[in-house]
Design an enzyme around this catalytic site. Structure first.
Site, PDB file in Angstrom:
ATOM      1  N   ALA A 123     -34.763  80.912 -29.649  1.00  0.00           N
ATOM      2  CA  ALA A 123     -35.682  81.780 -30.380  1.00  0.00           C
ATOM      3  C   ALA A 123     -34.993  82.943 -31.081  1.00  0.00           C
ATOM      4  CB  ALA A 123     -36.743  82.304 -29.415  1.00  0.00           C
ATOM      5  N   HIS A 221     -36.752  89.498 -30.746  1.00  0.00           N
ATOM      6  CA  HIS A 221     -35.326  89.536 -30.396  1.00  0.00           C
ATOM      7  C   HIS A 221     -34.552  90.169 -31.552  1.00  0.00           C
ATOM      8  CE1 HIS A 221     -36.011  87.052 -26.902  1.00  0.00           C
ATOM      9  NE2 HIS A 221     -36.517  86.081 -27.635  1.00  0.00           N
TER      10      HIS A 221
END
Length: 270
Positions: A123, A221
């Site tokens: 991800a 992130h």
């Protein structure tokens, strides 16, 4: 044609299975294994290809490519079972490879049995660039993971330290430390830090920050890398997986893209 066996019928395993079943991945879904046999059987019956539900050893024998989509604790058994029979394997629970002995064991086995180990990007973005940058000197790598309360609830670090995520009404950093520690403290949340560590400067030097953010609904992130190549900064705002808020939907898509690349003759990317 690849005959794929999937170990793990959770959020990611199911997404991968559906992608094979609907033809997104040009392969045959041969078999599924999960500790919850009833769940695996019910899911397999919902697919048009009707894959078999088999014990691990039988799944490996029936397949020529194995996908681990279970948990860090399953990686050793699954990888060794596959590689010892000359089956290439894709590992989703990359955090398990912070164990240097395990990493070296499966690397050696893959060489001896002429097969490969695939680790999807997961991800995060920019992994190809970090891999390229690692050819020269990298000075620092930092990944900051921001998740809503449900995305971090139940992590060992939170439970052991009696952290009440429900009491937080603003973004709060709850952890800052090396990836080697973060992966153990947040095994279901920061697998991306493992992939980043493996292509960059290692588990001890990669800095991980974990933030509980009640103001967001996505798993975010942020990566910062500095070195001789220059600087890299990426931010990915991930939609959580439909059945597991701790997992990002992009992680499953990354696995599907990796499988497509394995099956196709044209390889794109570093």
């Amino acid at each position: 044609m690849f005959r794929i066996g999937i170990v793990g019928a959770g959020a990611i395993g199911k997404e991968i299975a559906r992608a094979i079943d609907n033809g997104t991945v040009p392969a045959k879904l041969e078999a599924i294994y999960d500790r919850d046999t009833a769940e695996a059987t019910s899911f397999a019956a919902s697919l048009k290809s009707k894959p078999r539900v088999l014990p691990l050893e039988e799944l490996v024998e029936a397949s020529n490519f194995v996908v681990e989509a279970a948990a860090q604790s399953a990686v050793r058994e699954v990888a060794i079972a596959a590689l010892s029979r000359s089956r290439s394997v894709m590992i989703m629970s990359v955090g398990a490879l912070a164990d240097k002995e395990l990493l070296e064991t499966i690397r050696t086995m893959a060489k001896e049995h002429c097969c490969s180990i695939y680790l999807p990007s997961g991800a995060i973005g920019g992994l190809d660039a970090v891999k390229a940058a690692s050819i020269c000197k990298i000075d620092s790598v930092t990944i900051t993971t921001r998740k809503p309360r449900d995305g971090l609830r139940g992590a060992p670090f939170i439970v052991r330290n009696n952290i009440d995520v429900d009491s937080m009404d603003e973004p709060t950093e709850i952890f800052s430390g090396p990836a080697a520690v973060a992966i153990k403290e947040f095994p279901a949340n920061v697998n991306v830090a493992a992939s980043l560590s493996l292509v960059g400067i290692g588990f001890e030097r990669t800095l991980v920050r974990v933030v509980v953010d009640p103001t967001i609904k996505r798993n975010i992130h942020e990566i910062s890398v500095r070195g001789e190549f220059g600087e890299l900064h990426t931010v990915v705002e991930n939609v959580p997986a439909r059945s597991n808020p701790k997992t990002s939907f992009l992680a499953a898509l990354s696995a599907i893209a990796t499988l497509r690349q394995v099956c196709e003759p044209l390889k794109i990317g570093t």
